[in-house]
Design a protein around this motif. Sequence first.
Motif, PDB file in Angstrom:
ATOM      1  N   TRP A 274       0.845  -1.188   0.000  1.00 46.53           N
ATOM      2  CA  TRP A 274       0.000   0.000   0.000  1.00 46.53           C
ATOM      3  C   TRP A 274       0.891   1.252   0.000  1.00 46.53           C
ATOM      4  CZ3 TRP A 274      -5.031  -0.111  -0.882  1.00 46.53           C
ATOM      5  CH2 TRP A 274      -5.729  -1.287  -0.619  1.00 46.53           C
TER       6      TRP A 274
ATOM      7  N   CYS B 278      -5.701   0.121 -10.187  1.00 49.34           N
ATOM      8  CA  CYS B 278      -5.220   0.019  -8.816  1.00 49.34           C
ATOM      9  C   CYS B 278      -6.326  -0.508  -7.895  1.00 49.34           C
ATOM     10  CB  CYS B 278      -4.820   1.390  -8.273  1.00 49.34           C
ATOM     11  SG  CYS B 278      -3.553   2.269  -9.165  1.00 49.34           S
TER      12      CYS B 278
ATOM     13  N   VAL C  32      -7.737   0.738  -4.385  1.00 44.55           N
ATOM     14  CA  VAL C  32      -7.636   1.923  -3.531  1.00 44.55           C
ATOM     15  C   VAL C  32      -8.394   1.709  -2.234  1.00 44.55           C
ATOM     16  CG1 VAL C  32      -7.311   3.533  -5.442  1.00 44.55           C
ATOM     17  CG2 VAL C  32      -9.612   3.115  -4.611  1.00 44.55           C
TER      18      VAL C  32
ATOM     19  N   CYS D  32     -12.626  -0.515   0.089  1.00 43.27           N
ATOM     20  CA  CYS D  32     -11.662  -0.775  -0.979  1.00 43.27           C
ATOM     21  C   CYS D  32     -12.398  -0.885  -2.302  1.00 43.27           C
ATOM     22  CB  CYS D  32     -10.897  -2.065  -0.707  1.00 43.27           C
ATOM     23  SG  CYS D  32      -9.755  -1.939   0.668  1.00 43.27           S
TER      24      CYS D  32
ATOM     25  N   ASN E 206      -6.698   5.693 -12.006  1.00 44.58           N
ATOM     26  CA  ASN E 206      -6.416   7.084 -11.698  1.00 44.58           C
ATOM     27  C   ASN E 206      -6.446   7.911 -12.968  1.00 44.58           C
ATOM     28  OD1 ASN E 206      -3.918   5.573 -12.278  1.00 44.58           O
ATOM     29  ND2 ASN E 206      -3.014   7.598 -12.238  1.00 44.58           N
TER      30      ASN E 206
ATOM     31  N   TRP F 219      -9.628   9.505  -8.696  1.00 47.62           N
ATOM     32  CA  TRP F 219      -9.720   8.046  -8.670  1.00 47.62           C
ATOM     33  C   TRP F 219     -11.133   7.670  -9.071  1.00 47.62           C
ATOM     34  CZ3 TRP F 219      -5.262   5.485  -7.861  1.00 47.62           C
ATOM     35  CH2 TRP F 219      -4.209   6.207  -7.315  1.00 47.62           C
TER      36      TRP F 219
ATOM     37  N   VAL G 223      -9.694   9.039  -1.044  1.00 46.42           N
ATOM     38  CA  VAL G 223      -8.730   7.949  -1.211  1.00 46.42           C
ATOM     39  C   VAL G 223      -7.495   8.281  -0.388  1.00 46.42           C
ATOM     40  CG1 VAL G 223      -7.213   6.778  -2.848  1.00 46.42           C
ATOM     41  CG2 VAL G 223      -9.574   7.293  -3.476  1.00 46.42           C
TER      42      VAL G 223
ATOM     43  N   PHE H  49      -3.211   3.525  -2.253  1.00 53.76           N
ATOM     44  CA  PHE H  49      -3.420   2.705  -3.437  1.00 53.76           C
ATOM     45  C   PHE H  49      -2.350   1.620  -3.480  1.00 53.76           C
ATOM     46  CE2 PHE H  49      -0.297   5.760  -4.870  1.00 53.76           C
ATOM     47  CZ  PHE H  49       0.518   5.051  -5.744  1.00 53.76           C
TER      48      PHE H  49
END
Length: 68
Positions: free
Chosen positions: A3, A18, A20, A27, A32, A42, A55, A58
């Motif tokens: 992370w 990703c 995030v 989650c 992005n 995001w 967020v 990520f």
Amino acid sequence: MKWYSVEKFKPAHTVTECLVRTRGGSCYISHNCEMSDGSYEWNLSHGDENEIEEVTHFCIFDPIEIDD
């Protein structure tokens, strides 16, 4: 997977798939989008362009080794 804090890191590419994590602990699978001012949005990856708020972290999925 590792992370990364969005306060210290940004993805290497403008559009990166990703995972995030938000301030509330949720989650999402996301991608992005770098804005013209250098900031990032995001967005949910399932087709909707809904921005994910708050967020905090990520991570980019690790590659999977292919068996011969």
